[in-house]
Design a protein around this motif. Structure first.
Motif, PDB file in Angstrom:
ATOM      1  N   UNK A   1      -9.606   2.328   3.564  1.00  0.00           N
ATOM      2  CA  UNK A   1     -11.102   2.200   4.206  1.00  0.00           C
ATOM      3  C   UNK A   1     -11.496   1.302   5.239  1.00  0.00           C
ATOM      4  N   UNK A   2     -11.233  -0.027   4.943  1.00  0.00           N
ATOM      5  CA  UNK A   2     -11.520  -0.959   6.086  1.00  0.00           C
ATOM      6  C   UNK A   2     -11.283  -0.717   7.300  1.00  0.00           C
ATOM      7  N   UNK A   3      -9.802  -0.143   7.407  1.00  0.00           N
ATOM      8  CA  UNK A   3      -9.027  -0.119   8.713  1.00  0.00           C
ATOM      9  C   UNK A   3      -9.571   1.300   9.260  1.00  0.00           C
ATOM     10  N   UNK A   4      -9.683   2.151   8.399  1.00  0.00           N
ATOM     11  CA  UNK A   4     -10.425   3.466   8.869  1.00  0.00           C
ATOM     12  C   UNK A   4     -11.765   3.274   9.298  1.00  0.00           C
ATOM     13  N   UNK A   5     -12.834   2.676   8.681  1.00  0.00           N
ATOM     14  CA  UNK A   5     -14.028   2.369   9.382  1.00  0.00           C
ATOM     15  C   UNK A   5     -13.905   1.673  10.568  1.00  0.00           C
ATOM     16  N   UNK A   6     -12.952   0.872  11.003  1.00  0.00           N
ATOM     17  CA  UNK A   6     -12.909   0.376  12.251  1.00  0.00           C
ATOM     18  C   UNK A   6     -12.577   1.130  13.473  1.00  0.00           C
ATOM     19  N   UNK A   7     -12.105   2.200  12.934  1.00  0.00           N
ATOM     20  CA  UNK A   7     -11.715   3.304  14.160  1.00  0.00           C
ATOM     21  C   UNK A   7     -12.510   4.564  13.980  1.00  0.00           C
TER      22      UNK A   7
ATOM     23  N   UNK B   1       0.748  -1.288   0.200  1.00  0.00           N
ATOM     24  CA  UNK B   1       0.003  -0.045   0.079  1.00  0.00           C
ATOM     25  C   UNK B   1       0.858   1.445  -0.022  1.00  0.00           C
ATOM     26  N   UNK B   2       0.512   2.100  -1.110  1.00  0.00           N
ATOM     27  CA  UNK B   2       1.543   3.454  -0.867  1.00  0.00           C
ATOM     28  C   UNK B   2       0.913   4.377   0.444  1.00  0.00           C
ATOM     29  N   UNK B   3       1.698   5.154   0.595  1.00  0.00           N
ATOM     30  CA  UNK B   3       1.385   6.025   1.704  1.00  0.00           C
ATOM     31  C   UNK B   3       0.123   6.845   1.659  1.00  0.00           C
ATOM     32  N   UNK B   4      -0.269   7.020   0.253  1.00  0.00           N
ATOM     33  CA  UNK B   4      -1.478   7.940   0.162  1.00  0.00           C
ATOM     34  C   UNK B   4      -2.899   7.086  -0.201  1.00  0.00           C
ATOM     35  N   UNK B   5      -2.426   5.775  -0.139  1.00  0.00           N
ATOM     36  CA  UNK B   5      -3.566   4.987  -0.480  1.00  0.00           C
ATOM     37  C   UNK B   5      -4.668   4.932   0.451  1.00  0.00           C
ATOM     38  N   UNK B   6      -5.902   4.941   0.277  1.00  0.00           N
ATOM     39  CA  UNK B   6      -6.921   4.918   1.252  1.00  0.00           C
ATOM     40  C   UNK B   6      -7.010   3.486   1.818  1.00  0.00           C
TER      41      UNK B   6
END
Length: 71
Positions: free
Chosen positions: A11-17, A4-9
Motif C-alpha cells: 500500500x505505501x508504494x502503491x499510494x506513492x504512484x 514480501x510475497x508476490x500477492x502481498x499488498x
C-alpha cells in the motif's frame, strides 16, 4: 523471494504512484481491491485514464476509449 510475497499488498508504494483523485476512496493504494471493485461495475480504475479524464470520475469503458482517441 524473501520479505514480501508476490500477492502481498504494498500500500505505501502503491499510494506513492496512485493517480486517483477521488479522496474519500477507501481502496486507494489497494490496487487489487480497486481493480475488482471497478471491474464488478463494468469500469476501469482511475489510474488507467489520463489526468484530465480521470478527474471526471467517469470510469466507464466508453470514457476510457474516448480519452484514448483524443491522444
Amino acid at each position: 523471494m524473501l520479505g514480501v510475497s508476490p500477492m502481498e499488498c504494498r500500500k505505501d508504494k502503491n499510494l506513492a504512484r496512485c493517480t486517483c483523485t477521488y479522496e474519500p476512496c477507501e481502496k486507494k493504494g489497494l490496487c487489487c481491491e480497486c481493480v475488482v471493485y471497478h471491474r464488478s461495475r463494468g469500469e476501469l480504475p482511475g489510474c488507467f485514464f489520463p489526468p484530465e479524464a480521470e478527474r471526471t470520475y467517469d470510469r466507464s469503458v466508453g470514457a476510457f476509449i474516448r480519452a484514448c482517441q483524443k491522444r
